[in-house]
Write a protein that holds these residues in place. Structure first.
Motif, short mmCIF file in Angstrom:
data_model
loop_
_atom_site.label_atom_id
_atom_site.label_comp_id
_atom_site.label_asym_id
_atom_site.label_seq_id
_atom_site.Cartn_x
_atom_site.Cartn_y
_atom_site.Cartn_z
N VAL A 1 14.51 10.05 -15.99
CA VAL A 1 13.78 9.50 -15.85
C VAL A 1 13.39 9.17 -13.99
N TRP A 2 11.17 8.68 -14.41
CA TRP A 2 10.90 8.50 -13.06
C TRP A 2 10.28 7.91 -12.55
N LEU A 3 10.07 7.15 -11.68
CA LEU A 3 9.14 6.15 -12.36
C LEU A 3 8.39 6.09 -10.66
N GLN A 4 7.10 7.22 -10.39
CA GLN A 4 6.15 7.03 -9.23
C GLN A 4 5.51 5.90 -9.07
N MET A 5 5.61 4.92 -7.76
CA MET A 5 5.08 3.44 -7.43
C MET A 5 4.15 4.55 -6.31
N ASN A 6 2.46 4.04 -6.20
CA ASN A 6 1.61 4.09 -5.64
C ASN A 6 1.05 2.73 -5.38
N SER A 7 0.31 2.28 -4.43
CA SER A 7 -0.43 1.18 -3.34
C SER A 7 0.19 0.32 -4.33
N LEU A 8 1.66 -0.24 -3.99
CA LEU A 8 2.07 -1.23 -4.09
C LEU A 8 1.81 -2.81 -3.62
N LYS A 9 1.82 -3.80 -4.37
CA LYS A 9 1.82 -5.08 -4.05
C LYS A 9 3.06 -5.33 -3.55
N PRO A 10 2.89 -7.14 -2.90
CA PRO A 10 3.70 -7.62 -2.26
C PRO A 10 4.00 -8.89 -3.62
N GLN B 1 21.49 -0.76 -14.34
CA GLN B 1 22.19 -2.10 -13.38
C GLN B 1 20.75 -2.69 -12.17
N GLY B 2 19.70 -1.72 -12.21
CA GLY B 2 18.69 -1.90 -11.75
C GLY B 2 18.64 -1.33 -10.21
N THR B 3 17.38 -1.60 -9.39
CA THR B 3 17.31 -1.65 -8.08
C THR B 3 15.92 -2.10 -8.09
N GLN B 4 16.42 -2.62 -6.86
CA GLN B 4 15.53 -3.63 -5.40
C GLN B 4 14.27 -2.80 -5.17
N VAL B 5 13.18 -3.09 -5.20
CA VAL B 5 12.41 -3.37 -4.66
C VAL B 5 11.71 -3.93 -4.14
N THR B 6 11.27 -4.26 -2.71
CA THR B 6 11.05 -5.19 -1.40
C THR B 6 9.47 -4.71 -1.11
N VAL B 7 8.55 -5.31 -1.29
CA VAL B 7 6.65 -4.64 -0.92
C VAL B 7 6.38 -6.25 0.34
N SER B 8 6.39 -5.69 1.53
CA SER B 8 5.97 -6.36 2.59
C SER B 8 4.59 -6.39 2.78
N SER B 9 4.45 -7.78 3.27
CA SER B 9 3.24 -7.40 3.21
C SER B 9 2.47 -7.42 4.56
N GLY C 1 0.82 -1.35 0.15
CA GLY C 1 0.08 0.16 -0.19
C GLY C 1 1.01 1.18 0.25
N GLY C 2 2.43 0.88 0.40
CA GLY C 2 3.20 2.60 0.15
C GLY C 2 3.46 3.32 -1.68
N SER C 3 4.21 3.63 -1.22
CA SER C 3 4.97 3.97 -1.79
C SER C 3 6.31 4.02 -2.55
N LEU C 4 7.05 4.47 -3.53
CA LEU C 4 8.10 4.58 -3.67
C LEU C 4 8.50 5.74 -4.96
N GLY D 1 -2.87 3.54 -13.78
CA GLY D 1 -3.91 3.86 -11.97
C GLY D 1 -2.81 4.18 -10.33
N ARG D 2 -2.17 3.70 -10.83
CA ARG D 2 -0.89 3.64 -10.26
C ARG D 2 0.56 3.71 -10.35
#
Length: 122
Positions: free
Chosen positions: A79-88, A114-122, A15-18, A66-67
């Motif tokens: 370049v940006w990527l706004q991510m809202n309402s993230l899911k696990p 090279q990539g960046t890690q996104v971890t969404v906890s439940s 449910g959070g954002s990055l 939409g998210r």
């Protein structure tokens, strides 16, 4: 050559954002657009979002519409990527890419970050 450096990944609750950033340098004018992809453990890399440098059109995977919002600062080659309402299930390594060709969700990638890690906890 184009160099892409992502940042902004991390751990966030469901449910959070990055907001991810991609700093581009080098022959960026050789690309027609920029895209974000992601790759979850054990899965194939998948398209997330993209835009063409020339114009205002943006493209999104159905799963993020939409998210997520892709945006840019052309003067700063960022370049940006706004991510809202993230899911696990969106836990993945997120990659920035320069597209040699781009139509809708199809990007012929010329360069990867090279990539960046996104971890969404439940």
């Amino acid at each position: 050559q184009v160099q892409l450096v992502e940042s902004g990944g991390g751990l966030v609750q469901a449910g959070g954002s990055l907001r991810l950033s991609c700093a581009a340098s080098g022959r960026t004018f050789s690309s027609v657009g920029m895209a974000w992809f992601r790759q979850a453990p054990g899965k194939e890399r998948e398209f997330v979002a993209a835009f063409k440098w020339n114009g205002d059109l943006t493209y999104y995977a159905d799963s993020v519409k939409g998210r997520f919002t892709i945006s840019r600062d052309s003067a700063k080659n960022t370049v940006w990527l706004q991510m809202n309402s993230l899911k696990p299930e969106e836990t993945a390594v997120y990659y920035c890419a320069a597209c040699n060709w781009l139509e809708s969700s199809r990007c012929a990638v010329g360069y990867w970050g090279q990539g960046t890690q996104v971890t969404v906890s439940s």
